[in-house]
Design a protein around this motif. Structure first.
Motif, PDB file in Angstrom:
ATOM      1  N   GLN A 246       0.831  -1.204   0.000  1.00 16.45           N
ATOM      2  CA  GLN A 246       0.000   0.000   0.000  1.00 16.45           C
ATOM      3  C   GLN A 246       0.864   1.253   0.000  1.00 16.45           C
ATOM      4  O   GLN A 246       0.597   2.208  -0.735  1.00 16.45           O
ATOM      5  N   ARG A 247       1.914   1.240   0.781  1.00 14.47           N
ATOM      6  CA  ARG A 247       2.803   2.404   0.833  1.00 14.47           C
ATOM      7  C   ARG A 247       3.500   2.632  -0.502  1.00 14.47           C
ATOM      8  O   ARG A 247       3.787   3.767  -0.879  1.00 14.47           O
ATOM      9  N   GLY A 248       3.790   1.541  -1.201  1.00 15.79           N
ATOM     10  CA  GLY A 248       4.459   1.660  -2.500  1.00 15.79           C
ATOM     11  C   GLY A 248       3.498   1.857  -3.649  1.00 15.79           C
ATOM     12  O   GLY A 248       3.926   1.975  -4.804  1.00 15.79           O
ATOM     13  N   GLY A 249       2.191   1.888  -3.354  1.00 16.64           N
ATOM     14  CA  GLY A 249       1.204   2.103  -4.386  1.00 16.64           C
ATOM     15  C   GLY A 249       1.158   0.989  -5.407  1.00 16.64           C
ATOM     16  O   GLY A 249       1.009   1.240  -6.612  1.00 16.64           O
ATOM     17  N   ARG A 250       1.253  -0.254  -4.959  1.00 18.64           N
ATOM     18  CA  ARG A 250       1.265  -1.391  -5.867  1.00 18.64           C
ATOM     19  C   ARG A 250       0.360  -2.492  -5.330  1.00 18.64           C
ATOM     20  O   ARG A 250      -0.002  -2.483  -4.141  1.00 18.64           O
ATOM     21  N   PRO A 251      -0.019  -3.445  -6.200  1.00 16.62           N
ATOM     22  CA  PRO A 251      -0.844  -4.564  -5.718  1.00 16.62           C
ATOM     23  C   PRO A 251      -0.084  -5.386  -4.681  1.00 16.62           C
ATOM     24  O   PRO A 251       1.152  -5.442  -4.694  1.00 16.62           O
ATOM     25  N   VAL A 252      -0.822  -6.021  -3.791  1.00 15.67           N
ATOM     26  CA  VAL A 252      -0.189  -6.838  -2.753  1.00 15.67           C
ATOM     27  C   VAL A 252       0.360  -8.120  -3.383  1.00 15.67           C
ATOM     28  O   VAL A 252      -0.402  -8.903  -3.958  1.00 15.67           O
ATOM     29  N   PRO A 253       1.681  -8.341  -3.298  1.00 19.02           N
ATOM     30  CA  PRO A 253       2.249  -9.561  -3.876  1.00 19.02           C
ATOM     31  C   PRO A 253       1.953 -10.778  -3.001  1.00 19.02           C
ATOM     32  O   PRO A 253       1.632 -10.645  -1.827  1.00 19.02           O
ATOM     33  N   LYS A 254       2.076 -11.947  -3.614  1.00 16.50           N
ATOM     34  CA  LYS A 254       1.909 -13.197  -2.884  1.00 16.50           C
ATOM     35  C   LYS A 254       3.272 -13.799  -2.585  1.00 16.50           C
ATOM     36  O   LYS A 254       4.265 -13.454  -3.218  1.00 16.50           O
ATOM     37  N   LEU A 255       3.306 -14.695  -1.621  1.00 15.38           N
ATOM     38  CA  LEU A 255       4.524 -15.452  -1.328  1.00 15.38           C
ATOM     39  C   LEU A 255       4.360 -16.854  -1.893  1.00 15.38           C
ATOM     40  O   LEU A 255       3.317 -17.481  -1.706  1.00 15.38           O
TER      41      LEU A 255
END
Length: 385
Positions: A246-255
């Protein structure tokens, strides 16, 4: 996720943790998977590089800790929180306060290790105007600032012996005398202290007063290292993934499965704070929508030295096996049996049929190995011999 924040309080889905002002009366109950987060603001109490900023009660050991927190919070007893650096001791202290009858009062935190000896008296107990050079106004100390609430004494084990004597007197008399004053001021303050020092050993070594230890050690809370409560890892990982994406303005990545497995195998000497840094670093480096094991920066583990690679390949192979089983829906031989069978056969081949060596390689007894060999038809059953 909803983190209400207006500069006065913060919380998760309405369950506010008090900072310096009253908590809203209608606080919704919080589930164990919800993350308690420490407000990220500069206060000089502790370097942010070692402070745990989030805490969750998902692992059975953490659930037991939460239950003890609620029991102790209902009383007025002094609380001593012990645990390694980065385990979330301040968050535990805030949770004690938030669950207590004093939740509407202030929560004041002070890092005892950061108190300059020359200013410790004035900081803790306050001073009157003209009490010393530069005291142009009267000022309340930390004890008075916490009136009606909770005073959190972090790193209490680093307090000097001379200050320990003064602190003990304040705790015994429940009053404080400002520098430059003679009249004591009555206190209505609950004390919560925390340390990563073994205070029993410090008492034995003469570095900590025994009477002060007994005064503080009324209700004891032990915060386990992160590696000892693995059930908390995944909720914290998901929280930090969402936070930094969210802070980087990007979709949440998966592990990937291998990445999560590596996180669970790692020892986490830096506890929650190290986990946060690891996830932050991985989010910054992530090129696609999935973070792989090789993108995790773990202390003492080089990304190119191959350590953990064999385990990661095994995880990937097992994941593929499970995927194949799901697609096939019905298999003649279950995945567990297939893997077990293969392991036994490979061990026997590697040791050229030596049962003792094969059992040692597998980490099982020879009798267990023989049972497996019989089950797979490589040895006759007892009645058939």
């Amino acid at each position: 996720m909803n983190f209400p924040h207006d500069g006065r309080y913060f919380g998760f889905d309405g369950a506010a943790l008090a900072l310096d002002t009253p908590v809203p009366a209608a606080a919704a109950p919080r589930s164990r998977r919800e993350v308690i987060e420490l407000e990220r603001r500069g206060g000089g109490r502790m370097p942010p590089s070692i402070r745990a900023t989030a805490l969750v009660f998902e692992d059975p050991r953490s659930r037991a800790l939460e239950q003890r927190i609620r029991l102790f919070a209902a009383s007025e007893a002094s609380v001593l929180i012990v645990g390694q650096t980065g385990t979330g001791k301040e968050l535990v202290a805030r949770h004690v306060h938030a669950c207590s009858p004093r939740a509407s009062g202030p929560f004041v935190a002070i890092n005892c290790a950061a108190l300059p000896e020359a200013l410790a008296d004035a900081e803790l107990f306050g001073h009157e105007k003209g009490a010393f050079t530069g005291a142009v106004d009267a000022r309340a100390g930390y004890f008075e600032s916490a009136q009606g609430g909770t005073l959190f004494l972090d790193e209490i084990g680093d307090l000097s012996l001379s200050m320990q004597v003064k602190l003990l007197r304040v705790l015994q008399e429940r009053s404080v005398v400002r520098l430059g004053a003679r009249t004591p001021r009555q206190l209505d303050v609950r004390i919560v202290a925390a340390t990563n020092v073994d205070l029993e050993r410090a008492v034995a070594a003469g570095r900590f007063r025994e009477d002060l230890f007994f005064r503080l050690n009324v209700a004891r809370l032990e915060v386990m290292p992160l590696a000892s409560r693995p059930g908390d890892i995944d909720p914290l990982v998901d929280h930090f993934l969402a936070l930094y994406a969210q802070r980087g303005g990007r979709p949440v990545p998966k592990l990937s499965v291998a990445a999560r497995a590596r996180l669970h195998r790692y020892g986490w000497p830096g506890n929650i704070r190290e986990l946060e840094n690891t996830i932050h670093h991985a989010v910054l480096l992530a090129q696609g929508d999935t973070i792989e094991a090789e993108e995790l920066m773990l202390a003492g583990v080089s990304l190119s030295d191959g350590r953990g690679g064999e385990s990661d390949r095994l995880e990937a192979a097992l994941e593929q096996l499970l995927d194949e089983a799901v697609e096939a829906e019905v298999a003649e031989e279950g995945v567990f049996e297939r893997v077990n069978h293969t392991l036994v056969m490979l061990a026997m081949q590697r040791t050229r049929g030596n049962q003792v060596h094969a059992a040692k390689l597998l980490g099982i007894s020879r009798n267990t190995l023989r049972t497996q060999l019989t089950r797979f038809g490589y040895l006759p059953a007892r009645g058939e011999r």
